[in-house]
Design a protein around this motif. Structure first.
Motif, PDB file in Angstrom:
ATOM      1  N   LYS A  66       0.861  -1.183   0.000  1.00  0.00           N
ATOM      2  CA  LYS A  66       0.000   0.000   0.000  1.00  0.00           C
ATOM      3  C   LYS A  66       0.897   1.232   0.000  1.00  0.00           C
ATOM      4  CE  LYS A  66      -3.687  -2.257   2.513  1.00  0.00           C
ATOM      5  NZ  LYS A  66      -4.497  -2.307   3.707  1.00  0.00           N
ATOM      6  N   GLU A  67       0.324   2.360  -0.365  1.00  0.00           N
ATOM      7  CA  GLU A  67       1.072   3.613  -0.352  1.00  0.00           C
ATOM      8  C   GLU A  67       1.191   4.121   1.080  1.00  0.00           C
ATOM      9  OE1 GLU A  67       0.727   7.961  -2.424  1.00  0.00           O
ATOM     10  OE2 GLU A  67       0.051   6.204  -3.529  1.00  0.00           O
ATOM     11  N   ARG A  68       2.392   4.523   1.443  1.00  0.00           N
ATOM     12  CA  ARG A  68       2.657   5.049   2.785  1.00  0.00           C
ATOM     13  C   ARG A  68       3.544   6.275   2.611  1.00  0.00           C
ATOM     14  NH1 ARG A  68       7.096   3.344   6.327  1.00  0.00           N
ATOM     15  NH2 ARG A  68       6.761   4.423   8.277  1.00  0.00           N
ATOM     16  N   ILE A  69       3.006   7.434   2.912  1.00  0.00           N
ATOM     17  CA  ILE A  69       3.750   8.669   2.671  1.00  0.00           C
ATOM     18  C   ILE A  69       3.960   9.437   3.971  1.00  0.00           C
ATOM     19  CG2 ILE A  69       3.702  10.916   1.535  1.00  0.00           C
ATOM     20  CD1 ILE A  69       2.170   9.668  -0.725  1.00  0.00           C
TER      21      ILE A  69
END
Length: 89
Positions: free
Chosen positions: A23-26
């Protein structure tokens, strides 16, 4: 050596697969300092390998360092416009 190249192919392909499945983790707040720290660490590693006459690992570490810089430039974390140093215009 061919063995080292094949090792890096394997590691990179596995890492790409894991990245694609994630998943995207920013956390953009720290991105600039994290990238600069990683580049400095890889550059230091490259110098260490070079001093030990381990040219293959020195080259690999330099490529990792520059990859981090290019990633930061591509994402706009660094506002650079120099296609001779980065993969941006």
């Amino acid at each position: 050596t061919e063995e080292k190249v094949l090792k890096y192919f394997d590691i990179t392909k596995k890492a790409l697969g894991k990245a694609k499945d994630s998943k995207e983790r920013i956390n953009i707040k720290n991105a600039r300092s994290v990238i600069i720290e990683m580049v400095e660490n890889y550059l230091s590693d490259a110098e260490h390998f070079y001093d030990k006459k381990d040219i293959v690992n020195a080259f690999a570490a330099l490529n990792y360092a520059h990859g981090w810089l290019d990633c930061g430039a591509s994402l706009g974390i660094f506002d650079v416009h120099d296609s001779s140093l980065f993969t941006v215009d």
